[in-house]
Design an enzyme around this catalytic site. Structure first.
Site, PDB file in Angstrom:
ATOM      1  N   ASP A  83       0.842  -1.189   0.000  1.00  0.00           N
ATOM      2  CA  ASP A  83       0.000   0.000   0.000  1.00  0.00           C
ATOM      3  C   ASP A  83       0.881   1.243   0.000  1.00  0.00           C
ATOM      4  OD1 ASP A  83      -2.529   1.466   0.463  1.00  0.00           O
ATOM      5  OD2 ASP A  83      -3.193  -0.421   1.361  1.00  0.00           O
TER       6      ASP A  83
ATOM      7  N   ASP B 125      -3.490   4.552  -2.228  1.00  0.00           N
ATOM      8  CA  ASP B 125      -4.575   4.990  -1.349  1.00  0.00           C
ATOM      9  C   ASP B 125      -5.079   6.370  -1.786  1.00  0.00           C
ATOM     10  OD1 ASP B 125      -6.006   4.481   1.229  1.00  0.00           O
ATOM     11  OD2 ASP B 125      -5.019   6.349   1.834  1.00  0.00           O
TER      12      ASP B 125
ATOM     13  N   GLU C  32      -6.961   3.214  -5.813  1.00  0.00           N
ATOM     14  CA  GLU C  32      -8.208   3.379  -5.081  1.00  0.00           C
ATOM     15  C   GLU C  32      -8.743   4.735  -5.509  1.00  0.00           C
ATOM     16  OE1 GLU C  32     -10.267   3.929  -0.733  1.00  0.00           O
ATOM     17  OE2 GLU C  32      -8.436   4.955  -1.253  1.00  0.00           O
TER      18      GLU C  32
ATOM     19  N   HIS D 202     -11.231  -3.893   3.356  1.00  0.00           N
ATOM     20  CA  HIS D 202     -11.198  -3.553   4.779  1.00  0.00           C
ATOM     21  C   HIS D 202     -12.018  -2.311   5.121  1.00  0.00           C
ATOM     22  CE1 HIS D 202      -8.420  -0.916   2.828  1.00  0.00           C
ATOM     23  NE2 HIS D 202      -8.293  -0.199   3.931  1.00  0.00           N
ATOM     24  N   ASP D 203     -12.660  -1.698   4.135  1.00  0.00           N
ATOM     25  CA  ASP D 203     -13.441  -0.480   4.374  1.00  0.00           C
ATOM     26  C   ASP D 203     -14.938  -0.682   4.237  1.00  0.00           C
ATOM     27  OD1 ASP D 203     -11.199   1.175   4.767  1.00  0.00           O
ATOM     28  OD2 ASP D 203     -11.013   1.583   2.619  1.00  0.00           O
TER      29      ASP D 203
END
Ligand code: NOJ
Ligand code: CA
Length: 564
Positions: free
Chosen positions: A111, A220, A279, A340-341
């Site tokens: 990430d 991200d 993302e 994970h969100d």
């Protein structure tokens, strides 16, 4: 008659452009495997579990951040981009993990968090300590406040985690001073990407990890780096969805693309097709496609698909629109159902028919029905052309944990009532590996887990499912083996719809215009009999039928080989 599944065909993965149809498994490091019993997963823990991922049949892993961080947002607040946080290990552990993965033919994506740092990053600490006029303040967005005494934020932007996107600092002499911008938590100040030092810094961070051997980056908030000149008010806060539905002055600005064109050159300097996945929440699929033009990034998560309701017209339309949008730029589509969100799709697809995505309070659903639909949805996704991301635990059919007590919740937005998120802990509960008692092999016996695991998870552990016909783990393994072994599933442009009964979605994948694979999904809510177009390869649930027909129960997906 109950159908027996045939063994998946033997395997040979295509070496070129590996990412165009790769299946990539997201590891959330703090919840994957804990090597030292402190209740938090770590890099040595991941290393020890790599054979599991190889056996699962994924091509690569993506690791959420493990860098030095005060953990104000579970590591998405980085204080040093070139070190590993001691809770996760060391840089040497990261090197071992990368090497260990490569030995097993698994690629490693890490990430990268370029929109903001931690407020404990050296630059930000200097910006605060040096006071107004510090050149370090130019690397972030510092502004004087509005109002008579600067007591009001510089503009009306809300933070995604609730409250204003601005926090006022104190000058070194203790008097209230300027404000700084943070689209997320106050501990996550946004970088100023107009500043050359920021651009240079991230190029060297890219090289640092590329030199260490990583195969790519998940970027991200890739749509957020560049803000509209002058940081203008939006004036209609209530309607403004910060994650990119609609125009906004801080997301999906044209200027971000120049950054990715520069990054692409760096990625291309390295051997072995190093990639980046964005993302990027953007108002339309066409705008998402801009991030994957051939001189920019390689992949962009298809969040529109993740939010699509479970019915034939909606799914078909979204699949068509997604493929069409990416075709324009020659990129594959990057499917994903969980991360994970967001609420796990074993819960979400039943909970919301209308495509609601992230950050909403999950409600309890019938776990059996939720899992049945999730398995059908995963089997559908894995039959589509393009790349697919899996989120750890979905291959075990883990449900969203909806009843975590408030005192254990750690999502930074949980206590900020106006925030969009706040319920993300429910999909982050540590993985059950084995045994009958928590932490179910997540860490050493007697160790804990940073979020409590439900009692019912003993039956969902890896050990409980391994080798058990019909288990969710074996379904995923079989699906990934078929996917690898079938050349028809590699191209990104060979899907064609076939007629099907009401409420049933059916498509084929062709080789040289000859259909060789069919996927049939029953979304009708009732059992449906369909003819057998060939040999059954995979079924997400138990089937009944005759020599000529199979009966698909509701929420069931089947794969057929229709080769002669
Ligand atoms: C997106 C990440 O996936 C999420 O977990 C994080 O809170 C925000 N970006 C801010 O970095
Ligand atoms: Ca640990």
């Amino acid at each position: 008659m109950t159908d027996q599944l045939i063994a998946p065909p033997a395997v040979e993965a295509p070496p070129a452009s590996w990412w165009r149809n790769a299946v990539i498994y997201q590891i959330y490091p703090r919840s994957f495997a804990d090597s030292n019993g402190d209740g938090i997963g770590d890099l040595p823990g991941i290393l020890s579990r790599l054979p599991y991922l190889r056996d699962l049949g994924v091509d690569a892993v993506w690791l959420s951040p493990f860098y030095s961080s005060p953990q104000a947002d579970a590591g998405y607040d980085v204080s040093d981009y070139r070190t590993v946080d001691p809770i996760f290990g060391t840089v040497a552990d990261a090197e071992k993990l990368i090497a260990g993965a490569h030995e097993l033919d698994l690629r490693v994506i890490v990430d990268l968090v370029p929109n903001h740092s931690s407020d404990q990053h050296e630059w930000f600490k200097r910006a605060i300590a040096d006071g107004p006029g510090s050149p370090f303040r130019d690397r972030y967005h510092f502004r004087p406040g509005k109002g008579e005494n600067g007591e009001l934020p510089p503009n009306d932007w809300p933070s995604i985690f609730g409250g204003p996107a601005w926090t006022r600092v104190c000058d070194p002499d203790g008097t209230p001073g300027e404000w700084y911008l943070h689209l997320f938590a106050p501990e996550q100040p946004d970088f100023n990407w107009e500043h050359p030092a920021v651009r240079d810094e991230f190029k060297t961070i890219l090289r640092f990890w590329l030199d260490l051997g990583v195969d790519g980056f998940r970027v991200d908030v890739a749509h957020g780096l560049v803000k509209e000149d002058g940081l203008p008010d939006v004036g209609h806060e209530a309607e403004w969805h910060l994650l990119g539905v609609g125009e906004s002055p801080c997301f999906d600005r044209e200027g971000v693309h120049e950054i990715y064109r520069e990054w692409r050159k760096i990625l291309d300097e390295y051997p072995g097709e190093r990639i980046a996945v964005a993302e990027a929440w953007a108002p339309t699929l066409a705008r998402v496609a801009d991030y994957v033009r051939d001189d920019e990034l390689h992949q962009a998560f298809n969040f529109s698909y993740l939010g699509t309701a479970w019915n034939v017209p909606a799914q078909r339309q979204m699949i068509d629109d997604s493929l069409a949008a990416m075709r324009v730029v020659g990129a594959p589509t990057t499917w994903t159902l969980s991360n994970h969100d967001v609420v796990r799709h074993s819960n979400r697809l039943l909970q919301t028919g209308d495509g609601e995505v992230a950050g909403r309070r999950p409600t309890a659903v019938d776990p059996v029905a939720g899992l049945r639909r999730a398995r059908a949805a995963s089997a559908l996704m894995l039959a589509l052309p393009g790349s697919a991301y899996l989120y750890q635990g979905e291959e075990l059919g883990l449900p969203e944990v909806v009843d975590l007590p408030p005192e254990v919740r750690q999502d930074p937005a949980f206590h900020r009532a106006t925030g969009q998120d706040g319920y993300r802990d429910g999909c982050r509960v540590p993985i059950p590996w084995s045994g009958t008692e928590a932490p179910y092999g997540f860490g050493p016996e007697g160790g804990g887990s940073w979020l409590p695991q439900p009692d019912s998870w003993a039956q969902l552990s890896v050990a409980a499912q391994e080798g058990v016909p019909g288990s969710t783990l074996e379904l995923y393994r079989a699906a990934l083996a078929v996917r690898r072994g079938m050349p028809a599933l590699a191209p990104t442009d060979n899907l064609r719809w076939v007629p099907a009964p009401d409420g049933v979605l059916a498509f084929e994948r062709a080789v040289e215009d000859e259909p060789v694979f069919r996927c049939t999904v029953n979304m009708s809510g009732r059992p449906v009999a369909v003819g057998r177009p060939g040999e059954l390869l995979l079924a997400s649930g138990a089937l009944d039928g005759t020599a000529d027909n199979v009966v698909l129960p509701p929420d069931t997906t089947v794969w057929w080989s229709i080769q002669d």
